[in-house]
Design an enzyme around this catalytic site. Structure first.
Site, PDB file in Angstrom:
ATOM      1  N   CYS A   1       5.892  -5.151  15.318  1.00  0.00           N
ATOM      2  CA  CYS A   1       6.605  -5.978  14.349  1.00  0.00           C
ATOM      3  C   CYS A   1       6.669  -7.451  14.736  1.00  0.00           C
ATOM      4  O   CYS A   1       6.871  -8.312  13.886  1.00  0.00           O
ATOM      5  CB  CYS A   1       8.016  -5.434  14.146  1.00  0.00           C
TER       6      CYS A   1
ATOM      7  N   HIS B   1      12.504 -10.452  10.684  1.00  0.00           N
ATOM      8  CA  HIS B   1      11.757  -9.219  10.457  1.00  0.00           C
ATOM      9  C   HIS B   1      12.606  -8.296   9.600  1.00  0.00           C
ATOM     10  O   HIS B   1      13.778  -8.071   9.886  1.00  0.00           O
ATOM     11  CB  HIS B   1      11.421  -8.568  11.793  1.00  0.00           C
TER      12      HIS B   1
ATOM     13  N   ASN C   1      10.067  -1.701   5.951  1.00  0.00           N
ATOM     14  CA  ASN C   1       9.552  -2.264   7.197  1.00  0.00           C
ATOM     15  C   ASN C   1       8.031  -2.254   7.160  1.00  0.00           C
ATOM     16  O   ASN C   1       7.422  -1.193   7.193  1.00  0.00           O
ATOM     17  CB  ASN C   1      10.071  -1.434   8.381  1.00  0.00           C
TER      18      ASN C   1
END
Length: 301
Positions: free
Chosen positions: A88, A228, A258
């Site tokens: 990520c 994020h 996500n």
């Protein structure tokens, strides 16, 4: 497919929708679309790209690099190509590398793309993870300029001691897929969510403070935070620790879930197209992912 509900998912993650690659499409296809849009927005020819940096944990092939596949499909024949594998935090790692290349004078035009085909490695029998992940790509063109704006500061950190908290165990040399137990889920994402939550909040907060200090500004000077998009509770906890007005935080987690390395550039692009970014604004980006990896970057728009 699993024992859950819309109310449970939304209240704990903030996710309402996700995107899934259509049949026949792979990560490199998404990356090419994003890269071409970035080039079009910048008015720069693909022939002028010096290097392509691709951040992903879901490449089309183990060999060659995803960047080489994207380079071929995009037609960036004059560019070098390399992959960044930082989950990520991958896009911010790529951005930091691009900044160093430009400051050294080595390259002038750098494409940084974050792309993930996470649904291909999602275990849809695991209630703790199958509700989280989506597919997407976001790209930015980083260019050498002298107007004082751009990437002001970056910060990267990793803690390999905790690698097993977020992993796809099978499929590589340590545990080839053919030796795994068929259907045991070891070729899909495993995540120790509760422990990661605590570390993510702590490390993303530290990383944010670090890039602000390096730039000589405070959280009050930040016009927009682009975190994020992993979990709304993580984001809320970070914002509270940084004492930043929630109105300054850009969120699109409800639409995409996500998307790992694609998360930050997707959000940055949406914020830009919504007119939330203005010349001279300070933009704070921060991410946390498998590895465990942390990355933060401060932009002056």
């Amino acid at each position: 497919m699993v024992d859950t509900s819309d109310e449970w998912i939304v209240s704990r993650t903030g996710i309402k929708e996700r995107r899934v690659c259509e049949n026949g499409m792979v990560g490199s296809d998404m990356a090419v679309i994003a890269c071409q849009k970035a080039l079009d927005n910048a008015g720069v020819s693909v022939d002028d790209v010096d290097i392509l940096i691709t951040a992903t944990v879901t490449p089309d092939y183990r060999l060659p690099s995803q960047a080489c596949i994207v380079q071929n499909k995009l037609g960036a024949n004059n560019a070098a190509a390399l992959d960044v594998v930082a989950a990520c935090a991958g896009y911010i790692n790529g951005l930091s590398i691009a900044r160093s290349f430009i400051e050294s004078g080595m390259y002038k035009n750098i494409l940084v793309v974050g792309v993930e085909y996470l649904t291909s490695i999602t275990d849809y029998t695991d209630r703790g993870t199958c509700i989280l992940f989506g597919d997407g790509a976001g790209a930015t063109l980083i260019t050498a300029e002298t107007d004082g704006n751009g990437v002001v500061s970056t910060y990267l950190k990793s803690d390999g001691r905790l690698w097993s908290w977020l992993t796809v165990e099978a499929g590589a040399c340590a545990k080839p897929s053919e030796y795994g137990v068929k259907g045991d889920g070891s070729d899909k994402i495993y995540m120790n969510g509760s422990d990661i939550f605590k570390v993510a909040v702590r490390e993303m907060t530290k990383a944010s403070i670090k890039v602000l200090e390096d730039a000589g500004i405070t959280a009050d000077d930040v016009s927009l935070v682009v975190p994020h998009q992993a979990n709304i509770r993580i984001i809320d906890a970070i914002v509270k620790r940084l004492k930043i007005d929630k109105k300054k935080v850009f969120l699109n987690i409800e639409k995409y879930g996500n998307t790992s390395a694609a998360s930050v550039p997707l959000a940055l692009d949406e914020a830009n197209h919504e007119g939330l970014l203005h010349k001279g604004d300070y933009v704070l980006m921060v991410a946390f992912g498998g590895g465990l990896t942390t990355g933060a970057a401060l932009l002056r728009w």
